[in-house]
Scaffold this active site. Structure first.
Site, PDB file in Angstrom:
ATOM      1  N   GLU A 269      14.658  46.299  30.348  1.00 25.66           N
ATOM      2  CA  GLU A 269      15.084  47.658  30.667  1.00 25.66           C
ATOM      3  C   GLU A 269      16.514  47.863  30.184  1.00 25.66           C
ATOM      4  OE1 GLU A 269      14.374  48.362  34.848  1.00 25.66           O
ATOM      5  OE2 GLU A 269      12.229  47.918  34.635  1.00 25.66           O
ATOM      6  N   HIS A 292      12.311  53.362  35.833  1.00 26.60           N
ATOM      7  CA  HIS A 292      12.553  52.549  37.032  1.00 26.60           C
ATOM      8  C   HIS A 292      13.172  53.383  38.174  1.00 26.60           C
ATOM      9  CE1 HIS A 292      13.271  48.155  38.450  1.00 26.60           C
ATOM     10  NE2 HIS A 292      13.010  48.943  39.480  1.00 26.60           N
TER      11      HIS A 292
HETATM   12  P1  NAI Z   1       6.720  42.771  49.771  1.00 27.91           P
HETATM   13  O1  NAI Z   1       7.304  41.419  49.651  1.00 27.91           O
HETATM   14  O2  NAI Z   1       6.783  43.484  51.059  1.00 27.91           O
HETATM   15  O3  NAI Z   1       5.173  42.721  49.326  1.00 27.91           O
HETATM   16  C1  NAI Z   1       4.702  41.991  48.222  1.00 27.91           C
HETATM   17  C2  NAI Z   1       3.262  41.550  48.506  1.00 27.91           C
HETATM   18  O4  NAI Z   1       2.723  40.949  47.344  1.00 27.91           O
HETATM   19  C3  NAI Z   1       3.151  40.528  49.626  1.00 27.91           C
HETATM   20  O5  NAI Z   1       2.212  40.942  50.575  1.00 27.91           O
HETATM   21  C4  NAI Z   1       2.714  39.249  48.901  1.00 27.91           C
HETATM   22  O6  NAI Z   1       1.941  38.392  49.703  1.00 27.91           O
HETATM   23  C5  NAI Z   1       1.943  39.836  47.752  1.00 27.91           C
HETATM   24  N1  NAI Z   1       1.787  38.911  46.635  1.00 27.91           N
HETATM   25  C6  NAI Z   1       2.671  37.989  46.145  1.00 27.91           C
HETATM   26  N2  NAI Z   1       2.159  37.351  45.100  1.00 27.91           N
HETATM   27  C7  NAI Z   1       0.916  37.864  44.911  1.00 27.91           C
HETATM   28  C8  NAI Z   1      -0.105  37.593  43.987  1.00 27.91           C
HETATM   29  N3  NAI Z   1       0.026  36.654  43.019  1.00 27.91           N
HETATM   30  N4  NAI Z   1      -1.269  38.287  44.088  1.00 27.91           N
HETATM   31  C9  NAI Z   1      -1.433  39.212  45.056  1.00 27.91           C
HETATM   32  N5  NAI Z   1      -0.488  39.517  45.969  1.00 27.91           N
HETATM   33  C10 NAI Z   1       0.669  38.848  45.885  1.00 27.91           C
HETATM   34  O7  NAI Z   1       7.399  43.638  48.615  1.00 27.91           O
HETATM   35  P2  NAI Z   1       7.566  45.215  48.557  1.00 27.91           P
HETATM   36  O8  NAI Z   1       8.789  45.636  49.255  1.00 27.91           O
HETATM   37  O9  NAI Z   1       6.283  45.844  48.918  1.00 27.91           O
HETATM   38  O10 NAI Z   1       7.840  45.406  46.969  1.00 27.91           O
HETATM   39  C11 NAI Z   1       6.810  45.181  46.026  1.00 27.91           C
HETATM   40  C12 NAI Z   1       7.361  45.243  44.610  1.00 27.91           C
HETATM   41  O11 NAI Z   1       7.931  46.541  44.360  1.00 27.91           O
HETATM   42  C13 NAI Z   1       8.481  44.238  44.314  1.00 27.91           C
HETATM   43  O12 NAI Z   1       8.216  43.647  43.067  1.00 27.91           O
HETATM   44  C14 NAI Z   1       9.721  45.097  44.183  1.00 27.91           C
HETATM   45  O13 NAI Z   1      10.644  44.526  43.296  1.00 27.91           O
HETATM   46  C15 NAI Z   1       9.146  46.385  43.639  1.00 27.91           C
HETATM   47  N6  NAI Z   1       9.979  47.573  43.878  1.00 27.91           N
HETATM   48  C16 NAI Z   1      10.095  48.497  42.864  1.00 27.91           C
HETATM   49  C17 NAI Z   1      10.866  49.641  43.033  1.00 27.91           C
HETATM   50  C18 NAI Z   1      10.968  50.649  41.940  1.00 27.91           C
HETATM   51  O14 NAI Z   1      11.961  51.375  41.865  1.00 27.91           O
HETATM   52  N7  NAI Z   1       9.989  50.764  41.089  1.00 27.91           N
HETATM   53  C19 NAI Z   1      11.608  49.877  44.276  1.00 27.91           C
HETATM   54  C20 NAI Z   1      11.358  48.898  45.309  1.00 27.91           C
HETATM   55  C21 NAI Z   1      10.592  47.780  45.081  1.00 27.91           C
END
Ligand code: NAI
Length: 409
Positions: A269, A292
């Site tokens: 990015e 993003h």
């Molecule tokens: P979180 O940690 O609450 O949830 C992530 C989930 O993914 C967990 O339940 C975990 O068990 C699961 N997981 C991990 N590895 C996995 C796999 N190989 N297969 C299936 N499930 C798997 O995280 P949250 O807060 O929900 O964030 C999720 C993503 O969103 C992160 O990558 C974060 O960086 C991204 N994000 C993006 C934003 C944006 O501006 N686009 C803003 C905020 C977060």
């Protein structure tokens, strides 16, 4: 007469840089803390000058809290990163100096979830393509391949904070929700767990990714996974850029093996808004590309201000480290008629024996106690009789293994 216990609140100095949201000031102000603000980020030399008598530093992503800054900030209790990432802070050095660092991992959850729901409708109706055509002076009114999202199936990969929130909102607009996660997760509402990723891919009309960046999630959606999806389905990725093979996605769209995609995150990015952007996805039909911005809303900024300031206030007032990214996690309810002694020490053999010795030598009574450790440090919180607490604090602070010791109430 006993000396005053907690350090006076109106002498606690908070330095906020980079326009941290004013919602933070409300919480610090209510405590009577002194707030000093600097609009932008500061370079290391300037920062070192400003932090000498500061108790809490609040930054966003551009200020670097280096080992030198941490060493010069002799009165520093904690650092607040009013953002999601914390790699701008030397977390290991902060830990070794007894300084917990707090961030705001969940304040933008709702913002991401709302954008994902919006994008399912945008993709389902090819809205951005129609909009671009009308902007260009083309009137192409059609209903073919345009659908309601009601009754369609949304497959969520990664059912954590964001995934669950998406699942709740999707049901509200009448979608069927399936999810796949490597951890056991309680389904919200009528959301249903799927045993495997490929089962979810095969039956979903929309697939949305909400996984973290890990070795297992790297390129977890490639040519083989896209081939499992229905040709009428759409893929959404607002998680991390490394999760989807964009070359394979572009091929699938061009060959009409997939009806559309919405992508917010990319393997590489641009550093700033003035840098250009290139991607294999540019110019493809029914592909929504955003820079993003999933979590970028004013509400999220305000929530970040409150979330981080709240954690900092709690740490200053009670020693709670829940949510700290570099520190043993500990939170102890306040016992009545006690003083609280907080001690951060090097995690070496014999420390607890020494502290217990200090307490028993003086006949002090411990009402409540909690210890949490990581490989480098230990964090001990003790609620003691008020009559002996100051003496105990002084002796504990004098131990050669002690890094920081405070007394509260
Ligand atoms: P979180 O940690 O609450 O949830 C992530 C989930 O993914 C967990 O339940 C975990 O068990 C699961 N997981 C991990 N590895 C996995 C796999 N190989 N297969 C299936 N499930 C798997 O995280 P949250 O807060 O929900 O964030 C999720 C993503 O969103 C992160 O990558 C974060 O960086 C991204 N994000 C993006 C934003 C944006 O501006 N686009 C803003 C905020 C977060």
């Amino acid at each position: 007469m006993l000396p005053p216990t907690s350090f006076p609140k109106n002498e606690i100095k908070i330095l906020l840089l980079e326009n941290v949201h004013p919602s933070a000031d409300e919480l610090f102000g209510a405590e009577g803390f002194q707030i000093d603000r600097v609009n932008g980020a500061l370079k290391e030399d300037e920062l070192v000058e400003r932090v000498k008598d500061v108790h809490v530093i609040g930054i966003r992503s551009k200020t670097r809290i280096t080992a030198r800054v941490l060493d010069e900030a002799r009165r520093l209790l904690s650092v607040g990163a009013f953002c999601i990432g914390t790699n701008q802070v030397d977390l290991v050095h902060a830990n070794s100096r007894g300084v917990p660092v707090f961030n705001a991992p969940f304040s933008n959850t709702r913002s991401v979830a709302e954008m994902v729901i919006a994008e399912t409708i945008i993709l389902s109706r090819q809205l951005f393509d129609r909009s671009r055509e009308v902007h260009d002076g083309t009137w192409k009114k059609l209903a073919t391949n345009c659908h309601e999202i009601r009754g369609k199936t949304l497959g969520i990969i990664g059912y954590g904070h964001i995934g669950r929130q998406v699942g709740v909102l999707a049901e509200m607009v009448g979608m069927h929700v399936l999810f796949y996660d490597i951890a056991a997760r309680l389904p919200m509402g009528n959301n249903r767990s799927m045993p495997g990723l490929h089962d979810l891919l095969a039956v979903s009309d929309f697939v949305t990714l909400h996984v973290p960046e890990t070795p297992q999630t790297r390129l977890m959606i490639g040519a083989a996974e896209l081939a499992r999806m229905k040709p009428s389905a759409c893929l959404l990725n607002a998680s991390r850029g490394t999760v989807v093979d964009l070359e394979a996605l572009a091929e699938a769209i061009k060959e009409k093996r997939l009806a559309g995609a919405a992508v917010d995150v990319y393997p590489e990015e641009p550093e700033s808004n003035s840098d250009g952007f290139s991607s294999v996805l540019r110019g493809l039909p029914n592909v929504v590309l955003t820079p993003h911005i999933g979590g970028s809303t004013e509400e999220a900024q305000e929530a970040i201000g409150r979330e981080v300031a709240g954690a900092l206030v709690k740490f200053v007032n009670s020693g709670a480290t829940t949510g700290a990214v570099n520190f043993p996690q500990l939170e102890l309810p306040q016992a009545r008629n006690t003083h609280r002694v907080l001690n951060i020490h090097r995690n070496v053999p014999g420390v607890i024996r020494d502290i217990t010795g200090i307490i028993s030598d003086r006949g002090a009574n411990i009402h409540a106690q909690m210890l949490a450790t990581d490989p480098a440090i230990g964090y001990l919180v003790m609620d003691l009789d008020q009559s002996l607490s100051h003496e105990v604090k002084k002796a504990v602070a004098a131990l050669e293994t002690s890094i920081k010791t405070r007394i509260l109430y």
